[in-house]
Structures are given as C-alpha cells and as structure tokens.
Scaffold this active site. Structure first.
Site, short mmCIF file in Angstrom:
data_model
loop_
_atom_site.label_atom_id
_atom_site.label_comp_id
_atom_site.label_asym_id
_atom_site.label_seq_id
_atom_site.Cartn_x
_atom_site.Cartn_y
_atom_site.Cartn_z
N ASP A 171 0.82 -1.22 0.00
CA ASP A 171 0.00 0.00 0.00
C ASP A 171 0.85 1.26 0.00
OD1 ASP A 171 1.05 -0.01 2.52
OD2 ASP A 171 -0.87 -0.01 3.58
N CYS A 178 4.79 -0.05 2.81
CA CYS A 178 5.36 -1.35 3.17
C CYS A 178 6.72 -1.24 3.84
CB CYS A 178 5.40 -2.27 1.95
SG CYS A 178 6.22 -1.56 0.52
N HIS A 221 8.55 -3.16 -3.79
CA HIS A 221 7.93 -3.67 -2.57
C HIS A 221 8.94 -4.18 -1.53
CE1 HIS A 221 4.67 -5.10 -0.13
NE2 HIS A 221 5.22 -6.29 -0.07
#
EC number: 3.4.19.12
Lengths: 262, 166
Positions: A78, A81, A255
């Site tokens: 989101d 992270c 990520h």
C-alpha cells in the site's frame, strides 16, 4: 453562454478526478481484502510459487538466499510497506528489552521537540507519538509476538506508527537538509520534498528514506535486493554501510517484505 | 465505536474550541462526528471581506491518514473552487499530511481566498478574470458575498444536489 461552457467544462474535469479516486479506492480495497498488513510467518521457499519455472534468475536467487534466511513475513503493498515492515521488525527486535524500549521512547520525545522547532503542530504530532509510545510500552516487559501481530494488523495503531516513522524521517531530513539536498532533484527545498514524498501516507520509500530512518534511530538494517539483475546472488546492502544488522528487509522492485536470518 | 479517526476528530474539535483561529469556525453535526459544518469569514482586505461562506467536511475512518472531502456549500466564485463547491488545494490532495487538523484545513482554505492560485484553475472564468480584469473579478466576488448572507435556508437542497445518485 460563455459562462455556461466554462462551468460545464470545470464540472467534467472534477468528475474525472473523482472517477480516478474511485478506481484507486477500489484497487486499494481489493488489496486490503487479499493481504493482511503484516502476514504470519511463511517459509522463504514459498516465494518460489510466485515465479514461473522459466524465471531462473529469481528462482536461483531465492534458493541461494535460503542458505542463510528461512522465514518471511509479507506486508501489504500500500506504499507504506517499508515503514510497516521496518516498524514491525524493530518492535519485534526490542520487545521484552525495557532498556531498548526506553531508549526509543526518549528518542521519540526528542524528535517531537525537533518537529516543534521545525514549526509542526505539537497537538497533532503528539497524537501520533502518544500512540507510538503506548503500543511500544505494551511490549516493554514481554516478548509477545501475538500482541505485536495484533498491534500491526490493527489499522488504527499500525497506521499511526507508520505516520510517526514518516515524521521521524521528515524531521531528520530537514535537520540535515544541507547534506541531503544534493540527493533530491525535483524539489526546491527539503521541506517541500518531505511534504510531497515523506509525510503523505501511501507514498513509497526510496534510499533516502531508509538512510534517514536508520540514522535517526541509530539502528542498523540490511536490505536484500532481489531483482532481475544478472547475478546469481541477491545483493545485500547494509544501512549504515559498515554495520552488522540483525534486522533484514527483502526488497523486490516496488515492494518491501520482512525476512529473517537463520 | 472508538476508532483513531473518531478519537482524533474529538481532539480536533476540542482544539478548535480551546484555541479558535481567527475568522473560521467548525463543528461536527449533532448525530455524526464524521460530518462537519464549517464557516469561513471572508478575510479583510480581500474582495471576499464580510462574506460568510459555509462548507461541509466529510471524514472517513481513514482520517487523519487521508484528508476529508471539503466543499463549499455557499456559492463561490474563486479560481480554485469548482462549480460544485469542490476545492482544488494541494494540502487536500497530494500534499496532505496527517499532521494537519481541522483548524489547519480551515485556515488554509481561508488563505486560499486571500491568495488564489490562477495557475491551477478549477474555475477558468474566475482565473481569467483574476489575471486579466481584477475589477470585474471583484464585482463577481461581491455578488457571491451578498448571496452568502442569504443562503441560510437552502443548505439541505445544496447538499443533496452534491450527492451523486448511485
């Protein structure tokens, strides 16, 4: 007549904004349904399922990593992270150690003073700090992973901790603006950079955020870069460079997840 | 139900009462802390002077991590206000910080009345007049200032109009 057309045009413009926002929210909701903020522990080699058999670069790097690392916790994608992964893992590393908890608490108070001096509203800054410290203190005397998981999967407390970590980065960057200004290109001032790229929730983190956070808290973190570059091993990178971390974060393009050393 | 959003909104309200900024006021509606009514008084030495402009602020459970939706309910003529009352202001969009509270939001909108930004117009006509014909701009603003004294009764219908049929 003229007035009519401009007004209509404005209205359509607004509708486009609203549609984009609605679509964004739909995507966010779907991610939220599918992925907890912080997952349970899973085996590192379960990440292999995410890559096809032909994807030899990723697969061989994961297999090579499993010599030293065995477990992973996934975080929700989101934009928060990195902060959430770091926050969870750092709280986990110091829970049950009252001295370390006290050190972080004192630091949090000092950072609030810095933020006030930088012109931040103490009323709202303290709100985030209070929740950060309250949750931290629940873990001061005990190693309770269940409680830790609960704190970081409850959006209320979890997001407040993320906000406060973002504020720590913002305060550090602004206090050391002379040094860090050289690394930001598109912004005129560090204040402007922080208000666009650090403080807003859901904004992704870059190197500069990681350097600032680890420096501000005086904590060492190892980031394991797992990407498609043509090497056989995932590249580890320690912050600060010459440190020997026991907190590790797995980075795959876009990520961050938590990874545990054996 | 106590959530961080509701707790924070109570604190925002308390701060507005304890330390009220000049020229703005706001309060949650009686039965819903997530919906606020606010008033911004037109700042002195601007064409908006003496206007009493009403707004609504709609908060979600994600407040203060996400900004509220803020709209003028009173008719507005301003380069950065859309025809439906929506406001084009960076801190309510991509520059939102969870450290802003209701007081900061309202005072930012108040300064927007003071210093319009004609480079990112939400109302092209207002932006053009502001740049090229100040006299006409001020005349148009004074019209909505006068209208702002009259619109006590039709809040309800204005609000309904803004809600999209689903």
């Amino acid at each position: 007549m003229n007035e009519q057309t401009t007004q209509e045009f404005d209205f359509k413009d607004e509708m486009i904004d609203e549609k984009i926002t609605a679509q964004q929210e739909a995507i966010e909701n779907e991610i939220a349904r599918e992925q907890k903020l912080i997952s349970d522990l899973i085996k590192l080699d379960s990440l292999l399922d995410e890559y096809s058999l032909e994807d030899t670069i990723y697969r061989s790097k994961i297999i090579e990593l499993s010599a030293n690392f065995s477990l992973v916790r996934k975080t929700r994608g989101d934009g928060n992270c990195f902060f959430r992964a770091f926050g969870f893992r750092y709280f986990e590393a110091i829970m049950g150690k009252p001295d370390e908890v006290k050190r972080l608490k004192d630091l949090a108070n000092k950072i609030c003073t810095d933020l006030n001096q930088l012109g931040y509203n103490s009323f709202t800054v303290d709100d985030f700090k209070d929740v950060f410290v309250e949750e931290l203190e629940r873990l001061a005397d005990k190693s309770d992973v269940k409680l830790l998981e609960e704190i970081f999967n409850n959006p209320g407390s979890s997001d407040y901790i993320v906000v406060f970590l973002r504020l720590i980065v913002s305060a550090y960057l602004q206090k050391n603006a002379d040094f860090f200004l050289a690394f930001i290109e598109t912004y005129q001032s560090m204040k402007e950079f922080c208000s666009h790229e650090v403080e807003p929730m859901y904004k992704e983190s870059d190197h500069i955020h990681i350097i600032a956070l680890t420096n501000a808290l005086n904590v060492s973190v190892g980031i394991i870069y797992l990407d498609r570059t043509d090497q056989t091993e995932a590249t580890p990178h320690n912050f600060p460079e010459d440190s020997n971390p026991n907190i590790f974060i797995l980075y795959r393009p876009g990520h961050y997840d938590i990874i545990y050393k054996n | 139900m106590t959530t961080t959003a509701r707790r924070r909104l109570m604190r925002d309200f308390k701060r507005l009462q304890d330390d009220p900024p000049v020229g703005v006021s706001g309060a949650p509606t009686d039965n819903n802390i997530m919906l606020w009514n606010a008033v911004i008084f037109g700042p002195h030495d601007t064409p908006f002077e003496d206007g009493t402009f009403k707004l609504t602020l709609v908060f979600t459970e994600e407040y203060p991590n996400k900004p509220p939706t803020v709209r003028f309910v009173s008719k507005m003529f301003h380069p950065n206000v859309y025809a439906d009352g929506g406001i084009c202001l960076d801190i309510l969009q991509n520059r939102w910080s969870p450290t802003y509270d209701v007081s900061a939001i309202l005072t930012s909108i108040q300064s927007l009345l003071h210093d319009p930004n004609p480079n990112s117009p939400a109302n092209n006509e207002a932006a053009q007049l502001f740049r090229e014909n100040k006299r006409e701009y001020e005349k148009r603003v004074q019209q909505i200032v006068q209208e702002s004294w009259l619109d006590d009764s039709d809040d309800e219908s204005e609000q309904n109009k803004n809600e999209e049929p689903k």
